[in-house]
Structures are given as structure tokens and as C-alpha cells.
Design a protein around this motif. Structure first.
Motif, short mmCIF file in Angstrom:
data_model
loop_
_atom_site.label_atom_id
_atom_site.label_comp_id
_atom_site.label_asym_id
_atom_site.label_seq_id
_atom_site.Cartn_x
_atom_site.Cartn_y
_atom_site.Cartn_z
N THR A 181 -40.94 53.43 14.80
CA THR A 181 -40.39 54.29 13.74
C THR A 181 -39.56 53.47 12.75
O THR A 181 -39.49 53.78 11.57
CB THR A 181 -39.54 55.44 14.34
N GLY A 192 -32.36 52.84 13.82
CA GLY A 192 -33.35 53.23 14.83
C GLY A 192 -32.65 53.59 16.13
O GLY A 192 -31.86 52.80 16.67
N LYS A 226 -28.29 52.02 31.03
CA LYS A 226 -28.46 52.31 29.60
C LYS A 226 -29.38 53.51 29.39
O LYS A 226 -30.47 53.56 29.94
CB LYS A 226 -29.06 51.05 28.96
C1 BTN Z 1 -31.74 47.98 21.71
O1 BTN Z 1 -30.91 48.43 22.49
O2 BTN Z 1 -32.22 46.86 21.90
C2 BTN Z 1 -32.16 48.79 20.53
C3 BTN Z 1 -33.32 49.70 20.83
C4 BTN Z 1 -33.73 50.54 19.65
C5 BTN Z 1 -34.97 51.36 19.94
C6 BTN Z 1 -35.27 52.32 18.83
S1 BTN Z 1 -36.53 53.50 19.28
C7 BTN Z 1 -36.64 54.03 17.64
C8 BTN Z 1 -36.54 52.79 16.76
N1 BTN Z 1 -37.84 52.16 16.60
C9 BTN Z 1 -37.89 50.95 17.16
O3 BTN Z 1 -38.88 50.21 17.16
N2 BTN Z 1 -36.71 50.66 17.71
C10 BTN Z 1 -35.74 51.72 17.53
#
Ligand code: BTN
Length: 278
Positions: free
Chosen positions: A38, A158, A137
Motif C-alpha cells: 500500500t 504505512g 509486536k
Molecule cells: C516496520 O515495523 O518495520 C514497519 C512495517 C510497516 C508495514 C506497513 S503495512 C502497510 C504499509 N505497506 C507496506 O508495504 N508497509 C506498510
């Protein structure tokens, strides 16, 4: 697991039904059953509409499944078709680029307080923006900037929440959990998304007033799981330990080490507990 309150599918109308009148976050929602990421899709939208003014502010890209979900520090983000919340919010504030990373702290505050309100679970924030329940988490946030060469940057926040997941790949089992696993029943994702958007916009307005975290710091620190704890700071140049004291008004983590108080700026740094993830 006893899945009471079976909540079903993501539904745009149900999300919008929760939004407080006048809230612009989520006033447009682009829903995809499956997409690569996304965040990537939000950045594609921004690139397509570049030069048309700031007309994508508040748009939410939401997916039931991501095939190439991305996490911080170049990691993958597991996002199967199993009741997760994978969403990216586009923000187009007139803010200089150096201020924008603080929005990730603002987002963490909004997600944490919405999870608490919606589920009654005792969630906490692991600096800068992981949401933790019982040492594991449940949510990660990846903030990216786009259009940096064209004046003030566009921001993509995100948010990935393990909402109704009941299983994790082997490598995540010790460090990840979901809201449903913690609560023992499925949660209504549409309502949670709507609540996050409402709260995020409220905190965002507070942030815009001061252009720093002065109005939000106390609440953030109240839920900061690292506060007063021994942490291991992993930097590219090496690692050291110290006690996490809290954040300053720029969202920088203050760690008291043998050499004095060190300022940890998010980005390329990982902070861990001495004996594990938290
Ligand atoms: C992390 O903790 O490493 C961050 C994770 C973020 C995940 C979200 S899901 C929606 C958006 N799209 C992605 O590809 N990543 C974020």
C-alpha cells in the motif's frame, strides 16, 4: 480460539461510518483485495498526480493482502490475506522535510490509543513506532517521503496491524502477536481503522500548531515501553547500552549511557531490550 464477534470483511462504508464529520483522513479510500504494497501504491498515486497541487491529502490506500509488504530498515513485512490491517495514509502538509519524520511518532500515538480504546488491551509503544502487547509486536509503521525535489514533501504513513491473524511464520513467532490472539476474539477492523483515522487527524492538528511534539510528548512517554529501561542501541558503527529516558520535542530518544546522554535519531538505528525485542 473463541472468535466471538465475527467481524468479516473490510468495508469502506463501515469505515466511513465511524469517521467524525469533518475529518479528512480517509475521506477517500482506495481498496485493493491484493496489492504489492500500500505504501508503494500510495507513492505511485502521488507520482501520477505530481504537479496537480496537494489534492491527495488524506487519501487512504487499504489492502486485504500485500504481496510485497515492506518494513523499516529494508525488511519485509509479512501481510497475508488473514485479517490484517495493511494501509497507507497520504499526507501533504506544507512542512519542511526535516520536521516530517516526527509524523511517525504522531501516528504511533494514534494507533496505540485507538487499539487501547477499541480492544481494551494494554498496548504500549516501542520507540519510535512499534506497538507492543505483552512484549510482542502487533503493529509497525513505515513513514516515507516523496516528491522531495518539488518543494515540501508528500508523506506516506504505512501502518501494518496484526489484527485478526491467528498464525505467524516460524521466524516471527517469538516477536509478533495479533490483537485477536491477545484478546481471544476477533476485532472489528473497520471500526478500528475509523478510530485510528479520527485520532490521527486530531493529533496531527495538535502537531501542526507547534510543528513539534511539545503537546504530545507527555502522552507518548506515558505509553513508551522503553522508558526507564535498559536498552541496546544498534547503530551501523556498532552498539552500546544505556537507559532510555524518554523523547525530546523532536521525537529523538534520549539514552543515558556511560558517556552521558546520547540522542538517538530514528532511521538507521534499532533499539532493543537487553534480553530480547523489548
Ligand atoms: C516496520 O515495523 O518495520 C514497519 C512495517 C510497516 C508495514 C506497513 S503495512 C502497510 C504499509 N505497506 C507496506 O508495504 N508497509 C506498510
Amino acid at each position: 480460539m473463541n472468535y466471538m464477534n465475527e467481524s468479516g470483511k473490510l468495508n469502506i462504508e463501515d469505515i466511513k461510518g465511524v469517521l467524525i464529520p469533518g475529518v479528512s483522513f480517509g475521506s477517500k479510500i482506495n481498496f485493493h483485495d491484493q496489492i504489492d504494497s500500500t505504501n508503494t501504491e500510495a507513492k505511485r498515486l502521488l507520482a501520477e498526480h505530481r504537479g496537480e497541487g496537494k489534492n491527495l491529502h488524506g487519501i487512504l490506500v487499504l489492502a486485504e493482502e500485500q504481496t510485497n509488504g515492506r518494513g523499516r530498515l529494508g525488511r519485509d513485512w509479512s501481510s497475508p490475506h488473514e485479517g490484517g490491517i495493511w494501509m497507507s495514509l497520504v499526507l501533504q502538509p506544507e512542512l519542511p522535510a526535516q520536521i516530517c519524520p516526527m509524523l511517525t511518532i504522531v501516528a504511533a500515538l494514534a494507533v496505540n490509543s485507538s487499539i487501547r480504546e477499541h480492544t481494551g488491551l494494554s498496548s504500549f509503544i516501542k520507540w519510535p513506532n512499534d506497538i507492543i502487547i505483552d512484549g510482542r509486536k502487533v503493529c509497525g509503521i513505515l513513514t516515507e517521503m516523496a516528491g522531495l525535489s518539488q518543494g515540501t514533501p508528500d508523506i506516506v504513513i504505512g501502518i501494518g496491524i496484526n489484527a485478526n491473524r491467528s498464525e505467524f511464520p516460524e521466524e516471527l513467532r517469538d516477536s509478533a502477536t495479533s490483537l485477536a490472539l491477545e484478546k481471544g476474539e476477533k476485532i472489528n477492523r473497520n471500526v478500528l481503522i475509523g478510530k485510528i483515522l479520527n485520532r490521527f487527524e486530531g493529533y496531527y492538528q495538535q502537531f501542526l500548531r507547534s510543528r513539534d511534539l511539545s503537546e504530545l510528548k507527555a502522552e507518548y512517554e506515558e505509553f513508551l515501553v522503553n522508558r526507564g529501561k535498559q536498552v541496546r542501541v544498534l547503530e551501523r558503527e556498532g552498539e552500546y547500552t544505556g537507559t532510555a529516558l524518554g523523547i525530546n520535542e523532536q521525537g529523538v530518544l534520549l539514552v543515558e549511557s556511560k558517556e552521558g546522554i546520547r540522542e538517538i535519531i530514528s532511521g538507521e538505528v534499532s533499539v532493543r531490550g537487553l534480553y530480547g525485542y523489548v
